[in-house]
Every structure is written in C-alpha cells, then in structure tokens.
Design a protein around this motif. Structure first.
Motif, short mmCIF file in Angstrom:
data_model
loop_
_atom_site.label_atom_id
_atom_site.label_comp_id
_atom_site.label_asym_id
_atom_site.label_seq_id
_atom_site.Cartn_x
_atom_site.Cartn_y
_atom_site.Cartn_z
N GLY A 158 -1.67 -0.41 -1.02
CA GLY A 158 -0.60 -1.06 -0.29
C GLY A 158 -0.12 -0.21 0.87
O GLY A 158 -0.55 -0.38 2.02
N SER A 162 -2.38 0.16 4.40
CA SER A 162 -1.79 -0.66 5.46
C SER A 162 -1.23 0.17 6.60
O SER A 162 -1.08 -0.33 7.72
CB SER A 162 -0.68 -1.55 4.88
OG SER A 162 0.44 -0.79 4.47
N THR A 201 8.90 -2.86 -2.34
CA THR A 201 7.89 -3.13 -3.36
C THR A 201 7.91 -2.10 -4.48
O THR A 201 7.86 -2.45 -5.66
CB THR A 201 6.48 -3.18 -2.76
OG1 THR A 201 6.24 -1.98 -2.01
CG2 THR A 201 6.32 -4.38 -1.85
N TRP A 412 -2.03 -5.61 2.58
CA TRP A 412 -1.39 -5.68 1.26
C TRP A 412 -1.99 -6.82 0.43
O TRP A 412 -2.08 -6.72 -0.80
CB TRP A 412 0.12 -5.88 1.40
CG TRP A 412 0.89 -4.61 1.58
CD1 TRP A 412 1.05 -3.91 2.73
CD2 TRP A 412 1.58 -3.88 0.56
NE1 TRP A 412 1.81 -2.78 2.50
CE2 TRP A 412 2.15 -2.74 1.19
CE3 TRP A 412 1.79 -4.07 -0.79
CZ2 TRP A 412 2.92 -1.81 0.48
CZ3 TRP A 412 2.55 -3.15 -1.50
CH2 TRP A 412 3.10 -2.03 -0.86
N THR A 417 -3.49 -5.90 -3.77
CA THR A 417 -2.25 -5.70 -4.53
C THR A 417 -1.84 -6.97 -5.28
O THR A 417 -1.18 -6.88 -6.31
CB THR A 417 -1.07 -5.26 -3.63
OG1 THR A 417 -0.79 -6.28 -2.68
CG2 THR A 417 -1.39 -3.94 -2.94
N VAL A 445 5.66 -7.56 -4.20
CA VAL A 445 5.00 -7.71 -2.91
C VAL A 445 5.62 -8.85 -2.10
O VAL A 445 5.84 -8.73 -0.89
CB VAL A 445 3.49 -7.91 -3.09
CG1 VAL A 445 2.82 -8.26 -1.75
CG2 VAL A 445 2.84 -6.65 -3.67
#
Length: 460
Positions: A158, A162, A201, A412, A417, A445
């Motif tokens: 994540g 990212s 998150t 993500w 995820t 998320v």
C-alpha cells in the motif's frame, strides 16, 4: 482552444473502454492494447503496414521511457538475493524484531520495517525478507497472523509501493504519462495524499485488529504454538556483518545525496542503481572469492528476470496509452500531425460539460480503482497519468495532485490490498487466507480513499 475529434479519436476511446472492461474482469489487457495500436495506427496513417509499425514504435517509446527504472529495480532485487544468501538481511532486520515486545508495538514495527524494506528493495522481495525474519517474532509477541499480514500488506504494497520515494518506479511511470519530464512534481504532490491514506488505513486496521483480539483473546494460542521454534537461522560470518552495515549506510547516503545535490529522476535512479551493483559486485567477491565472478551472474539474471516480469505487460499497456499524449503520439505514429487523443478529449469535454475539481478527482480515483482490479499495481499508472494530463489541459487544476491521486488508487487496488488475487505473496508467507485478508483490508482502504480524495480536492 478548439479541437476536432476524428474517427481515430473515437476508435482510440473505444479501445480505452475495452481495456478498462477487460481489466475490470480481472483479465490482462495486452491484446486489446495491441489491437488498439494496430487499428488506430492503421486508420491514422491510412496504411495497414503503418498500423503494424505503430505497434513496434509504441513498445520502443514505452521501453525507452521505462528502461531506467526497470534496470534499477532489477539491480536492487539482485542485491537483495545476495543479502539473503549471506545472512546480512537477517542482521539488518533482527534489531527491529527485538523491539516487538507486545502485539501493539509488533503491529507498527513490522509495518514500518516492511515500508522501509519496500522503499529500498521493492515490496515482493521485502515480503519474503520481513515475513521470514520478523513474522514469527510478531506472533510470539501476541500479534495475530492476520494482524501481521494486514500490517505488512498495508505498509508495503500500500504505502510503500504507491509512494515509491526511493526507487521512484511508480511516480516515474505516472509522471511520464502526465507529461512531466521527471517524477519530482508527482512525488511532491503525493506526500500529503500518501500521509492521509497511510494514516487512515493503518489506524483503522489497528483498531480492527485490537477489537478482534479483545473479542477472542484465546484465539491466537494455537498460532503461537504452531510457529514456535521456526525462527530463521542463517550462516553468519564477517561478510554478513560487513554487508549489513554497508548496505543501509550506502543507501542512506544516497538519500542524503539526492536531497543535498537535488538529484531527481534519471540522476537519482542512476545513483541508486550504481550503488546497488557496486555493493553486489563487492559482496559477491568477498563472500565467494573467485567464484563470485560466476555467482554475480546468477544474482543479476534473477534480478532482471524479476524486473522484466513486472514491467513486460506495463510496456505494452503504456505504449497504447501514450497515444493519449501529444509528443509521444507523434513518435508512435511517426507524424508531426498527430495529437494526444486523450488530451483532445479532455479539451472537448471541458467545452461541452462544465468540469470541476470534484468531478475530475472522482474520475481519477475511479479509473485507478477499476484498472487496478487486474491485480497489477503498475498497469493503471499510464492511464491515470494520461487522465491527469487530459484534465490538466482542460481546466485549471494541479495535474500533479490529480496524477498522484490516481496513482494511489491504482496501486493500493492493483498492488494488492483489497483484491484476493493480489494478496497471495503476503497471504502465503503469513499463512492467512487471501480472501479473508482482502475482507479485513476493505474497510480501512475504502476509508483511506475517501479521506485522500477529499484532501486531493482541497489541494487541487
């Protein structure tokens, strides 16, 4: 500025729609991208042979855009394999493992360790590294296997993938598609968005795990007993200690040099790649002596097999979506008369429909999520970058922030995820069910996406 939408424009838009649908069905979109290049090139050039050559031109253009980052990722992975064989990886991670004295600390320590390892060694090698060394320690500290899996996944695939602030693979691809010469604008714009996404998150995930533990405090006894006695053991010698000190120190100095000397884009990539290959060469000779001349070949081969495996489909996808950007479309179609098809659509849309920040932010978010459903974190990046460039020309917005939002949404989702088929590496090493892991990650998320989109709208 007025644009004229031709038949080639609409044909390109048709294939964009096909690609999105195919990805939404969890299928690889390479054939639609190839057919899109063929038919658009054929129609634009009024020549079937011209359509065929457009396919190859697109692959060369995309390959040239991505080659630097492919090389550095491959070299980093090669180095990670050497560190694993020498046991230096165990020495690097063991101090952090000793910090995990209770489940609360274990959640954050294993997550942050995964984040740092992902930034420097890429999430897939980092998963094996952190999972093998720190996962058993986290279980012994009282953290459930699902909690460890969530921490590793959210921080690594994540936040780490990212943002990619060190290797800069993700922002480089996004920036190229958005029309920037280097990834710096996208990186800078992503910082507040990444902080928002990461905090929302991980805190939400931590709360969920704490509630699960409170509801059934005895549920993890069997897990601890099953993993008991499975710590990683390595053959450690002076080379292990030397590399364990040299490697993090060298990369830390790289980061300092990037900051002080203001190295960005290709210069930063070159510094990281050269550092990795020098440590790899030195470590191979110190560990294996003259046999190191042969061993390094295996490390490099394995690293490049990994790099090409990751980027091979991205090159084809990127080649197709680069038709959306003016100067790259001209090279692919070998014509100065070519324009960026997506850019033209953006301008036409802005003239027909009143666009605003909320609308374009939601489009970027949705594009990243839908295209990311194929399970590849990098597949959405050429498209979200092109979308940012499209709206950036159509209305007054910060296209770097828009590109960063799409990048976060795509990675993500596709990086693994919230979709089970993207969670297999973490699930396998922690022994949890990938479907269950996806369910646990879903609420954190989604909350992160909502908060990040709001921040992006404010900053645009």
């Amino acid at each position: 500025m007025t644009v004229t939408l031709t038949t080639a424009h609409w044909l390109f838009l048709f294939w964009v729609g096909v690609v999105i649908v195919v990805m939404g069905l969890r299928k690889d979109p390479l054939i639609p991208c190839i057919l899109g290049l063929l038919t658009v090139g054929w129609l634009f050039k009024q020549s079937f042979v011209g359509g065929i050559t457009s396919i190859f031109n697109a692959l060369i253009v995309a390959g040239n855009e991505f080659w630097g980052i492919i090389v550095v990722i491959s070299l980093i992975v090669s180095l990670s394999k050497l560190l694993s064989e020498t046991g230096a990886d165990y020495l690097v991670m063991s101090p952090a493992a000793r910090l995990m004295v209770n489940p609360d600390i274990a959640f954050w320590v294993i997550g942050i360790a995964m984040l740092l390892a992902s930034w420097f060694f890429w999430p897939s090698p980092a998963t094996a590294l952190v999972g093998a060394i720190m996962f058993p320690v986290a279980i012994r500290a009282g953290l459930p296997a699902m909690g460890a899996a969530m921490a590793m996944n959210l921080f690594g695939h994540g936040i780490g993938l990212s943002t990619d602030y060190v290797i800069q693979g993700a922002p480089t691809i996004t920036a190229k598609a958005a029309g920037f010469t280097n990834p710096s604008p996208v990186i800078a714009a992503s910082i507040p968005l990444a902080l928002t996404m990461g905090l929302v998150t991980t805190i939400a995930a931590y709360i969920i795990i704490k509630k699960d533990m409170a509801a059934n405090p005895q549920a993890h006894t069997a897990e601890k007993e099953a993993i008991l006695g499975k710590e990683v053991t390595r053959e450690i010698n002076w080379v292990s200690y030397f590399l364990a000190v040299l490697t993090p120190l060298a990369f830390a100095l790289n980061v300092v040099a990037m900051w002080v000397l203001k190295l960005r884009g290709g210069d930063a990539t070159a510094l990281l790649g050269a550092t990795a290959v020098l440590i790899l060469a030195l470590g191979s000779m110190l560990k294996y002596g003259w046999e190191g001349l042969e061993k390094i070949t295996g490390f490099v081969r394995d690293g490049f097999m990994f790099g090409i495996k990751i980027f091979a489909p991205v090159i084809i996808i990127g080649g197709f979506f680069f038709l959306g950007k003016g100067e790259l479309a001209q090279t692919i179609l070998d014509s100065k008369a070519a324009t960026g098809f997506l850019e033209d659509f953006g301008i036409a849309l802005s003239q027909a429909v009143p666009l605003n920040k909320v609308f374009v932010a939601l489009v970027s978010l949705a594009t990243g999520i839908v295209v990311g459903l194929d399970g590849s974190g990098f597949s959405p990046l050429p498209l979200v970058g092109s979308v940012a460039a499209t709206f950036g020309k159509a209305i007054e917005i910060d296209k770097a922030t828009l590109a960063a939002l799409g990048q976060i949404a795509g990675v993500w989702t596709g990086g693994g995820t919230i979709i089970p088929w993207g969670l297999i590496p973490v699930a396998a090493i922690t022994g949890v069910n990938p479907i269950d892991l996806a369910r646990k990650n879903f609420i954190p998320v989604v909350l992160g996406f909502i908060a990040t989109t709001i921040v992006a709208i404010i900053l645009m």
